[in-house]
Scaffold this motif. Structure first.
Motif, PDB file in Angstrom:
ATOM      1  N   THR A 177       8.400 -10.765 -10.516  1.00 42.61           N
ATOM      2  CA  THR A 177       7.824 -12.114 -10.510  1.00 42.61           C
ATOM      3  C   THR A 177       7.209 -12.429  -9.155  1.00 42.61           C
ATOM      4  OG1 THR A 177       9.457 -12.871 -12.130  1.00 42.61           O
ATOM      5  CG2 THR A 177       8.298 -14.561 -10.869  1.00 42.61           C
ATOM      6  N   GLY A 178       7.960 -12.143  -8.078  1.00 44.59           N
ATOM      7  CA  GLY A 178       7.435 -12.393  -6.739  1.00 44.59           C
ATOM      8  C   GLY A 178       6.190 -11.576  -6.459  1.00 44.59           C
ATOM      9  N   TYR A 179       6.189 -10.324  -6.889  1.00 44.22           N
ATOM     10  CA  TYR A 179       5.027  -9.457  -6.666  1.00 44.22           C
ATOM     11  C   TYR A 179       3.790 -10.003  -7.376  1.00 44.22           C
ATOM     12  CZ  TYR A 179       2.027  -5.331  -6.971  1.00 44.22           C
ATOM     13  OH  TYR A 179       0.976  -4.472  -6.904  1.00 44.22           O
ATOM     14  N   LEU A 180       3.940 -10.419  -8.628  1.00 40.92           N
ATOM     15  CA  LEU A 180       2.806 -10.925  -9.397  1.00 40.92           C
ATOM     16  C   LEU A 180       2.294 -12.250  -8.852  1.00 40.92           C
ATOM     17  CD1 LEU A 180       3.995 -10.052 -13.017  1.00 40.92           C
ATOM     18  CD2 LEU A 180       2.110  -9.009 -11.756  1.00 40.92           C
ATOM     19  N   ASN A 181       3.135 -13.002  -8.154  1.00 43.12           N
ATOM     20  CA  ASN A 181       2.718 -14.291  -7.601  1.00 43.12           C
ATOM     21  C   ASN A 181       2.142 -14.194  -6.186  1.00 43.12           C
ATOM     22  OD1 ASN A 181       3.172 -16.222  -9.670  1.00 43.12           O
ATOM     23  ND2 ASN A 181       5.372 -16.105  -9.320  1.00 43.12           N
ATOM     24  N   THR A 182       2.324 -13.065  -5.532  1.00 41.73           N
ATOM     25  CA  THR A 182       1.846 -12.935  -4.153  1.00 41.73           C
ATOM     26  C   THR A 182       0.739 -11.913  -3.983  1.00 41.73           C
ATOM     27  OG1 THR A 182       3.576 -11.304  -3.652  1.00 41.73           O
ATOM     28  CG2 THR A 182       4.074 -13.620  -3.176  1.00 41.73           C
ATOM     29  N   SER A 183       0.499 -11.069  -4.952  1.00 44.00           N
ATOM     30  CA  SER A 183      -0.512 -10.022  -4.813  1.00 44.00           C
ATOM     31  C   SER A 183      -1.917 -10.616  -4.781  1.00 44.00           C
ATOM     32  CB  SER A 183      -0.406  -9.018  -5.963  1.00 44.00           C
ATOM     33  OG  SER A 183       0.801  -8.308  -5.877  1.00 44.00           O
ATOM     34  N   TYR A 184      -2.802  -9.932  -4.074  1.00 45.61           N
ATOM     35  CA  TYR A 184      -4.183 -10.386  -3.920  1.00 45.61           C
ATOM     36  C   TYR A 184      -5.083  -9.659  -4.909  1.00 45.61           C
ATOM     37  CZ  TYR A 184      -8.623 -11.555  -1.723  1.00 45.61           C
ATOM     38  OH  TYR A 184      -9.893 -12.012  -1.484  1.00 45.61           O
ATOM     39  N   PHE A 185      -5.885 -10.446  -5.666  1.00 47.54           N
ATOM     40  CA  PHE A 185      -6.727  -9.893  -6.721  1.00 47.54           C
ATOM     41  C   PHE A 185      -8.219 -10.002  -6.401  1.00 47.54           C
ATOM     42  CE2 PHE A 185      -3.750  -9.067 -10.211  1.00 47.54           C
ATOM     43  CZ  PHE A 185      -2.617  -9.733  -9.765  1.00 47.54           C
ATOM     44  N   LEU A 215      -7.259  -6.916 -14.574  1.00 50.75           N
ATOM     45  CA  LEU A 215      -6.664  -7.544 -13.399  1.00 50.75           C
ATOM     46  C   LEU A 215      -5.711  -6.579 -12.702  1.00 50.75           C
ATOM     47  CD1 LEU A 215      -5.974 -11.212 -14.601  1.00 50.75           C
ATOM     48  CD2 LEU A 215      -7.952 -10.288 -13.372  1.00 50.75           C
ATOM     49  N   ALA A 216      -4.988  -5.786 -13.472  1.00 49.81           N
ATOM     50  CA  ALA A 216      -4.098  -4.785 -12.878  1.00 49.81           C
ATOM     51  C   ALA A 216      -4.911  -3.732 -12.112  1.00 49.81           C
ATOM     52  CB  ALA A 216      -3.253  -4.121 -13.959  1.00 49.81           C
ATOM     53  N   ALA A 217      -6.068  -3.375 -12.644  1.00 49.77           N
ATOM     54  CA  ALA A 217      -6.925  -2.396 -11.965  1.00 49.77           C
ATOM     55  C   ALA A 217      -7.421  -2.931 -10.631  1.00 49.77           C
ATOM     56  CB  ALA A 217      -8.111  -2.035 -12.861  1.00 49.77           C
ATOM     57  N   LEU A 218      -7.634  -4.242 -10.531  1.00 48.45           N
ATOM     58  CA  LEU A 218      -8.133  -4.847  -9.303  1.00 48.45           C
ATOM     59  C   LEU A 218      -7.158  -4.713  -8.141  1.00 48.45           C
ATOM     60  CD1 LEU A 218      -9.666  -8.158 -10.709  1.00 48.45           C
ATOM     61  CD2 LEU A 218     -10.931  -6.288  -9.655  1.00 48.45           C
ATOM     62  N   LEU A 219      -5.862  -4.601  -8.421  1.00 48.76           N
ATOM     63  CA  LEU A 219      -4.867  -4.558  -7.356  1.00 48.76           C
ATOM     64  C   LEU A 219      -5.125  -3.407  -6.389  1.00 48.76           C
ATOM     65  CD1 LEU A 219      -1.677  -5.335  -9.465  1.00 48.76           C
ATOM     66  CD2 LEU A 219      -2.594  -6.749  -7.618  1.00 48.76           C
ATOM     67  N   LEU A 297     -11.550  -3.689   9.199  1.00 49.60           N
ATOM     68  CA  LEU A 297     -10.604  -4.554   8.512  1.00 49.60           C
ATOM     69  C   LEU A 297     -10.818  -4.433   7.012  1.00 49.60           C
ATOM     70  CD1 LEU A 297     -10.930  -7.831  10.643  1.00 49.60           C
ATOM     71  CD2 LEU A 297      -8.957  -6.293  10.623  1.00 49.60           C
ATOM     72  N   THR A 298      -9.748  -4.367   6.255  1.00 51.29           N
ATOM     73  CA  THR A 298      -9.854  -4.364   4.806  1.00 51.29           C
ATOM     74  C   THR A 298      -9.958  -5.802   4.314  1.00 51.29           C
ATOM     75  OG1 THR A 298      -7.468  -4.506   4.424  1.00 51.29           O
ATOM     76  CG2 THR A 298      -8.409  -2.298   4.715  1.00 51.29           C
ATOM     77  N   GLU A 299     -10.382  -5.952   3.087  1.00 52.54           N
ATOM     78  CA  GLU A 299     -10.457  -7.293   2.503  1.00 52.54           C
ATOM     79  C   GLU A 299      -9.075  -7.924   2.446  1.00 52.54           C
ATOM     80  OE1 GLU A 299     -12.329  -9.612  -1.377  1.00 52.54           O
ATOM     81  OE2 GLU A 299     -11.928  -7.463  -1.471  1.00 52.54           O
ATOM     82  N   ARG A 300      -8.061  -7.123   2.202  1.00 50.98           N
ATOM     83  CA  ARG A 300      -6.698  -7.660   2.134  1.00 50.98           C
ATOM     84  C   ARG A 300      -6.256  -8.181   3.503  1.00 50.98           C
ATOM     85  NH1 ARG A 300      -2.999  -6.892  -1.797  1.00 50.98           N
ATOM     86  NH2 ARG A 300      -4.237  -5.197  -2.674  1.00 50.98           N
TER      87      ARG A 300
END
Length: 798
Positions: A177-185, A215-219, A297-300
């Motif tokens: 849950t935490g991972y899905l709420n904090t990951s950058y897409f 959306l999973a591929a975007l990670l 610098l990466t986008e992340r």
């Protein structure tokens, strides 16, 4: 009486002799190993006990990034956090499974760290396969939420211990849950809920299986796989999406039949924040791409905020470019005219001495047209590629089929639809000139002025496609420019699709006497007050000065009496070339003064489907070409950008017999425009410099000095000769084909009206040949025999 020797004690070991004395005993080895294991275990235990799970870091609520003009005044801000947390139960199971398939398929069945995956990722990186991730979802969550993105051993060590402890104190569902709420897409979306709205305009709970998989591929790389922002990466994005679905099938979460029935879920166009409206968004996006491409610098990393970035954009020149496009083009469009809604414009301007991008026009407004027209790579360059062909001919000392060194006075047959002759004899390629006009025998200068396809198709074959590509990349075009790496003979007619940024870099190298300076969009970066190291920018002699200057001398003729006469309005010495993509889907002008290289493109695109569209009838004109809007925009912008600065001359040293005295008139023309006074003296016959990476021998002269150059060839070695010179083919560059046969060069650019790259279509020169004082206007001949209208004969831009 002899005494018996003393019997050895049964408990005493024989003494070690020789090299064995230097080796540790098994007892010593065992003891050392035991101590090492115990010490390592002790360190792990100590680390586990001493490292606590910290509070979420401040980067979890990212700050803004500030972008500045070159003079330090504000340009834009970005980085505002877009995040809405949701419960795991609010996320479709198939979306959760898609994320696991993409990032960590054994998440529920393995501990917080996976040593084998880490070792495998490290090995792959050592093998040159790029950056790899051996981190589990738990480790990624710890990095995103508790630590940061910095690549240090201390951070990685903390990550391991926190992940181990978190794995014992939190459930797998809580971690996911935490991972899905904090990951950058991407699209400034943090978490699955924000991503669902950013890409599909819906709540996460309403995502389909296909949408969740995208959306999973975007990670893995949000910037790379956003097909709306980067249509040129569509194939890679779809491949990653299929990889995710394949993982779901492998894990039993999806049947092969369900997977095969799915279609790629097209995301909605991006709707960036208003802080990036106008040109600001295009400039920020271009800077981000530049930083990522140069491993700064990466986008992340940028998404975490706190960066202060001083760009190379000159505020006055930027305003001049934007206002010029609006005045010369946009003000002439009518919303009531449907074709005018297809018109797009892009432009890039580079300082020829420093390689700094000083101005860029990406579109009418970043919040309305998300794709940056200055950096996109999906429209053919057309005849703006012909100067590169000529520079390659000079740099590689190429010869005609008759054995003459190619130069400004070299005569070629400009008959429309004439058969191109390759190393093994006639080919089946017969490119036509614009309006199927015949020019007969003309010198190269006239062919450049009139953009005669028949001449440059043959010249391209005389030089050799591989040498043309080599020169193009040496001048500044990226090696991965779409349509260039796999092109055959048609590359000479501009079937590749560089951006205006790419082409401006190549022309800046010609203006800088063949010396290529790495282009840049960034002067300085700080992060929370600390400087960020930028890569050293290289300067390299891409082609010899004589080759570059001789090319400039010919391009000056294009402006003086060829298709580029509109550029004279800049009021300065200028060189340039017009170009038109197939089916009039894009029009270009690429030109330069001694201090500034600028490329302008006007493109046709359906605003709803994104498909390329012809520009016939745009702005009320029968057809749009490089001599119209692009050249006028170039001239007006250049005049304003350089206003108040001293007029500089081209200091050309083209070498012996490489400087055209004047453009050769067409024999049938009786009203050729007189050449203007040349403000740039062409001086010197000094010995040309050694060639750069774009060439393979010292520059030669034209056919008048063939004898001397043949002697030079012998001194420099026969290996220096062109593939295909005098009918001989370089085995290293031969295509796999039957002896005595020749492939159809434009076969790689067959007509494909629905393809995004726009390859193919009818050939011809720039449209303005007959309308801007270019000389002859021969009556178009009747249609050529049907053989000349085969797909092989008509593919390519103008």
């Amino acid at each position: 009486m002899n005494e018996d020797p003393e019997a050895p004690n049964g408990d005493e070991q024989p003494r070690r002799a020789g090299l064995r004395r230097l080796l540790p005993t098994w007892r010593t080895t065992l003891a050392a190993g035991t101590v090492t294991v115990l010490a390592g275990a002790g360190a792990l235990v100590a680390g586990y006990l001493l490292v606590d799970i910290p509070e979420p870091n401040s980067a979890a609520a990212a700050q803004n990034n500030v972008y500045l003009y070159a003079d330090g005044t504000p340009l834009a801000r970005d980085g505002e956090v877009n995040r809405q947390n949701v419960e795991l139960s609010d996320i479709p199971e198939t979306t959760r499974q898609a994320v696991l398939a993409a990032e960590d398929r054994d998440f529920y069945h393995q501990p917080a760290i996976d040593p084998k995956a880490m070792i495998r990722a490290g090995w792959n990186m050592l093998q040159g396969e790029g950056k790899q991730s051996g981190s589990t979802i738990t480790q990624q969550y710890v990095k995103n939420y508790y630590l940061g993105q910095e690549q240090t051993l201390a951070r990685k060590t903390k990550e391991l211990f926190i992940a181990l402890k978190l794995d014992r104190e939190a459930s797998k569902d809580e971690i996911l849950t935490g991972y899905l709420n904090t990951s950058y897409f991407g699209r400034n979306a943090y978490g699955i809920q924000a991503a669902a709205h950013a890409y599909y305009g819906k709540d996460a709970g309403d995502l389909t299986t296909a949408e969740g998989a995208y959306l999973a591929a975007l990670l893995n790389s949000p910037n790379l796989y956003d097909v709306a922002a980067h249509p040129e990466n569509r194939d890679r994005a779809v491949a990653r999406w299929k990889y995710v679905l394949g993982g779901m099938v492998d894990e039993g979460w999806l049947t092969p039949r369900q997977r095969d029935a799915m279609e790629f879920p097209e995301p909605n166009p991006a709707t960036p924040p208003n802080s990036l409206s106008g040109q600001r968004g295009y400039l920020v996006e271009a800077v981000k791409q530049h930083l990522a491409a140069n491993d700064v610098l990466t986008e992340r990393e940028l998404s975490q905020g706190g960066y202060r970035i001083t760009t190379t954009i000159d505020r006055k020149k930027q305003d001049a470019l934007v206002e010029t496009v609006e005045r010369e083009l946009l003000s002439r469009l009518d919303d009531e005219r449907e074709i005018d809604r297809y018109v797009r414009a892009g432009a890039t301007s580079i300082d020829t001495d420093t390689g700094e991008v000083v101005a860029m026009y990406g579109g009418v407004d970043y919040t309305r047209q998300y794709v940056n027209n200055a950096t996109r790579r999906d429209y053919q360059a057309g005849s703006t590629f012909k100067p590169i062909v000529y520079a390659a001919a000079l740099e590689h000392r190429a010869r005609t089929r008759g054995g003459d060194l190619i130069g400004p006075g070299t005569t070629y047959d400009g008959t429309s639809g004439r058969t191109v002759v390759g190393p093994h004899g006639p080919t089946d390629w017969r490119p036509e000139n614009e309006d199927d006009v015949d020019y007969g025998d003309i010198p190269v200068t006239t062919a450049m002025n009139k953009s005669v396809n028949a001449v440059f198709a043959q010249m391209g074959m005389d030089v050799g496609p591989e040498k043309i590509k080599k020169t193009a990349t040496a001048l500044g075009l990226p090696r991965d420019t779409p349509g260039m790496s796999d092109a055959l003979g048609a590359v000479a007619l501009g079937t590749s699709t560089p951006s205006t940024l790419d082409l401006a870099h190549a022309y800046a190298t010609l203006a800088n006497h063949g010396e290529r300076v790495d282009r840049t969009l960034v002067k300085k970066i700080t992060h929370n007050g600390d400087p960020v190291r930028l890569p050293e920018r290289r300067t390299e002699q891409a082609v010899s000065r004589s080759s570059a200057d001789a090319t400039t001398a010919v391009l000056r003729g294009v402006v003086k009496e060829g298709t580029g006469t509109a550029a004279q309005a800049a009021g300065r010495p200028a060189a340039g070339k017009t170009g038109t993509a197939e089916e009039d889907q894009a029009a270009w002008f690429a030109g330069y003064t001694p201090e500034l290289a600028t490329v302008v493109a006007v493109m046709g695109q359906d605003p709803k489907t994104g498909a390329h569209k012809p520009l016939y009838g745009a702005a009320g004109l029968p057809r749009v070409n490089g001599a119209d809007f692009p050249a006028r925009i170039w001239a007006a912008y250049t005049e304003r950008a350089l206003r108040g600065t001293p007029v500089q001359d081209f200091r050309l040293k083209p070498g012996k017999n490489r400087a055209p005295g004047s453009a050769s008139p067409d024999p049938s023309d009786g009203a050729s425009s007189p050449p203007e006074e040349d403000a740039t003296p062409i001086t010197g016959t000094e010995e040309p410099e050694a060639p750069g990476p774009g060439g393979s021998g010292s520059p030669g002269t034209d056919s008048d000095d063939a004898e001397n150059d043949i002697e030079n060839d012998a001194e420099n070695g026969a290996a220096d000769r062109d593939d295909g010179r005098n009918g001989h083919d370089d085995p290293a560059h031969r295509d796999a084909r039957a002896p005595g046969t020749e492939p159809s060069p434009p076969g790689d650019a067959g007509k494909n009206p629905d393809g995004p790259a726009g390859h193919g279509g009818r050939t011809g020169t720039d449209k303005a040949d007959d309308r801007h004082g270019t000389g002859a206007s021969p009556t178009p001949k009747p249609p050529a025999p049907s053989a000349h209208h085969s797909p092989a004969a008509v593919a390519g831009p103008r």
